[in-house]
Design an enzyme around this catalytic site. Structure first.
Site, PDB file in Angstrom:
ATOM      1  N   ASP A  19      50.976  74.489  63.472  1.00  0.00           N
ATOM      2  CA  ASP A  19      50.237  75.670  63.063  1.00  0.00           C
ATOM      3  C   ASP A  19      49.375  76.068  64.265  1.00  0.00           C
ATOM      4  O   ASP A  19      49.151  75.266  65.178  1.00  0.00           O
ATOM      5  CB  ASP A  19      49.365  75.308  61.858  1.00  0.00           C
ATOM      6  CG  ASP A  19      48.368  76.392  61.503  1.00  0.00           C
ATOM      7  OD1 ASP A  19      48.769  77.558  61.376  1.00  0.00           O
ATOM      8  OD2 ASP A  19      47.175  76.066  61.357  1.00  0.00           O
ATOM      9  N   ASP A  52      46.158  78.676  64.154  1.00  0.00           N
ATOM     10  CA  ASP A  52      44.733  78.906  63.902  1.00  0.00           C
ATOM     11  C   ASP A  52      44.080  77.669  63.288  1.00  0.00           C
ATOM     12  O   ASP A  52      44.567  77.129  62.282  1.00  0.00           O
ATOM     13  CB  ASP A  52      44.540  80.102  62.960  1.00  0.00           C
ATOM     14  CG  ASP A  52      44.971  81.414  63.605  1.00  0.00           C
ATOM     15  OD1 ASP A  52      44.237  82.392  63.484  1.00  0.00           O
ATOM     16  OD2 ASP A  52      46.049  81.451  64.241  1.00  0.00           O
TER      17      ASP A  52
END
Length: 241
Positions: A30, A32
């Site tokens: 991922d 953020d």
């Protein structure tokens, strides 16, 4: 097997260390609050005075309290209407940093022969730059629509459909992980998935090793490795040196 404290700030469950990093062929991240230190959508919203409203939706989505992630993202992006490309650039240059240990972990995985994948509910404006910065092999993320003509260079408050679909949510992250494994001719059990929010759980559930980084409670509970203190590279502690 219940979760246990493997080392201060590092929990494990479902396996006994040490593992061998070379047994894995792909690592999926991922972006953020995982590879980077911010939630980009929240910081973009700050440019139009909407950070508090957008951040509240982001927090609820990451905690798994909003069932429809796509709708939550559409709501947030709609509030970004009028943000300029210069505003996006300011977020990247002034606010975005790699999280501690991110570059070290990516480089260690690359040195061990793993391919790298970045799957994000964020935006191509940022994922493309992080891809180039870290030498990541594959990416999937959302594309912000930019107005042409009058007021060109401003966000419209909408996203652009891409050949693979409309929005990269949890289901799309899972699909991209599986597609990449198929493309590489490997089993999902040979993949590592790293994330922090509820929308990362679908891909983490498919991977042979799931890693939660300073994650929401729901994600920490389900991950095989939970890094609660320190940098991303702490996952390397569960591998044989």
């Amino acid at each position: 097997m219940p979760a246990q404290e493997f080392a201060p700030g590092l929990q494990i469950q479902g396996f006994t260390p040490p593992l061998r990093l070379t047994d894995y062929k792909l690592v999926a991240f991922d972006m953020d609050s995982t590879l980077i230190n911010i939630e980009c959508v929240d910081e973009i919203a700050d440019a139009v005075g909407m950070k508090e409203e957008v951040a509240a939706i982001t927090e609820a989505a990451m905690r798994g309290e909003i069932a429809d992630y796509k709708e939550s993202l559409r709501r947030r992006v709609a509030l970004l209407k009028g943000v300029t490309i210069a505003d996006l650039e300011e977020v990247y240059v002034q606010r975005l940093q790699l999280n501690p240990g991110a570059q070290k972990l990516v480089q260690a995985c690359q040195a061990a022969g793993l391919k790298t994948l970045l799957v994000s509910g964020g935006f191509t404006f940022f994922t493309d730059r992080i891809r180039d910065r870290l030498g990541i092999d594959f990416t999937r993320s959302n594309m912000l629509e930019i107005r042409s003509g009058p007021n060109c260079g401003e966000l419209t408050g909408r996203m652009v459909d891409q050949p693979w679909g409309d929005i990269c949510d949890g289901a799309e992250k899972r699909r991209m992980l599986l597609e990449t494994c198929q493309q590489l001719g490997i089993s999902p059990r040979q993949a590592i998935a790293v994330g922090d929010g509820a929308n990362d759980l679908p891909m983490m559930g498919e991977a042979g090793l799931s890693v939660a980084y300073h994650a929401k409670p729901k994600v920490r509970e389900q991950a095989m490795v939970a890094i609660n203190e320190g940098g991303l590279d702490r996952v390397l502690e569960v591998f044989a040196r």
